[in-house]
Design a protein around this motif. Structure first.
Motif, PDB file in Angstrom:
ATOM      1  N   ARG A 115      34.518  36.640  44.894  1.00 35.02           N
ATOM      2  CA  ARG A 115      34.951  36.384  46.272  1.00 35.02           C
ATOM      3  C   ARG A 115      36.455  36.166  46.388  1.00 35.02           C
ATOM      4  O   ARG A 115      36.994  36.187  47.486  1.00 35.02           O
ATOM      5  N   ARG A 116      37.102  35.916  45.287  1.00 31.52           N
ATOM      6  CA  ARG A 116      38.537  35.585  45.326  1.00 31.52           C
ATOM      7  C   ARG A 116      39.330  36.480  44.375  1.00 31.52           C
ATOM      8  O   ARG A 116      39.744  36.040  43.304  1.00 31.52           O
ATOM      9  N   PRO A 117      39.548  37.725  44.758  1.00 27.00           N
ATOM     10  CA  PRO A 117      40.344  38.614  43.904  1.00 27.00           C
ATOM     11  C   PRO A 117      41.711  37.992  43.621  1.00 27.00           C
ATOM     12  O   PRO A 117      42.298  37.344  44.474  1.00 27.00           O
ATOM     13  N   GLY A 118      42.192  38.184  42.434  1.00 26.22           N
ATOM     14  CA  GLY A 118      43.490  37.630  42.066  1.00 26.22           C
ATOM     15  C   GLY A 118      43.413  36.313  41.324  1.00 26.22           C
ATOM     16  O   GLY A 118      44.398  35.881  40.737  1.00 26.22           O
ATOM     17  N   ILE A 119      42.267  35.651  41.362  1.00 27.59           N
ATOM     18  CA  ILE A 119      42.113  34.404  40.613  1.00 27.59           C
ATOM     19  C   ILE A 119      42.127  34.757  39.128  1.00 27.59           C
ATOM     20  O   ILE A 119      41.471  35.690  38.699  1.00 27.59           O
ATOM     21  N   VAL A 120      42.879  34.009  38.361  1.00 25.91           N
ATOM     22  CA  VAL A 120      42.987  34.328  36.937  1.00 25.91           C
ATOM     23  C   VAL A 120      42.254  33.335  36.038  1.00 25.91           C
ATOM     24  O   VAL A 120      42.077  33.596  34.854  1.00 25.91           O
TER      25      VAL A 120
END
Length: 143
Positions: A115-120
């Motif tokens: 749900r949160r693209p870019g979370i690393v």
């Protein structure tokens, strides 16, 4: 991951460094295998221990459910790095050989990451067991 562009979208690799925790390692791997959202890869890295982890998880290695890598003793961080370099999944989870998971751990974590693209990086809830049968759950993270 060897090549970030070749990662399988949404797939999860579990990296488990181990050093002389054979019986606990078996329980850890079985908790990964019991996930409702299966791991694409389970990579156990033997960190130069005198006890061979294959004597505890040999059947899982032979079946292809687990990949066993070996390195000279260099500590858990080095073993995690070595395992991560071999992973081909989009996500990887560092997991200790004396831990176990709730069956829905990957499903919950994966859903949050999806749900949160870019979370690393992300972390899930933790349960400490100070004595047999007495789990203490830390609060669940916010969705």
């Amino acid at each position: 991951m060897n090549d970030p562009g070749s990662a399988r979208p949404g797939s999860i690799a579990v990296i488990i460094p181990t050093y002389n925790h054979g019986a606990l390692l078996r329980a850890a791997v079985e908790s990964v295998l019991a996930q409702t959202r299966p791991a694409a890869e389970i990579i156990v890295v033997s960190d130069g221990a005198p006890a061979d982890p294959a004597q505890f998880i040999g059947d899982l290695i032979e079946s292809g459910a687990v990949q066993l890598l070996r390195q000279a003793n260099a500590g858990a961080p080095s073993a995690r790095h070595f395992g991560a370099q071999s992973a081909t999944s989009e996500y990887f989870i560092f997991f200790d050989d004396d831990d176990t998971l709730r069956p829905d751990a990957f499903a919950q974590l994966g859903a949050r990451l999806d749900r949160r693209p870019g979370i690393v990086a992300a972390a899930g809830a933790t349960c400490f067991i100070s004595r047999p049968g007495a789990p203490v759950w830390l609060p669940e993270p916010a969705p």
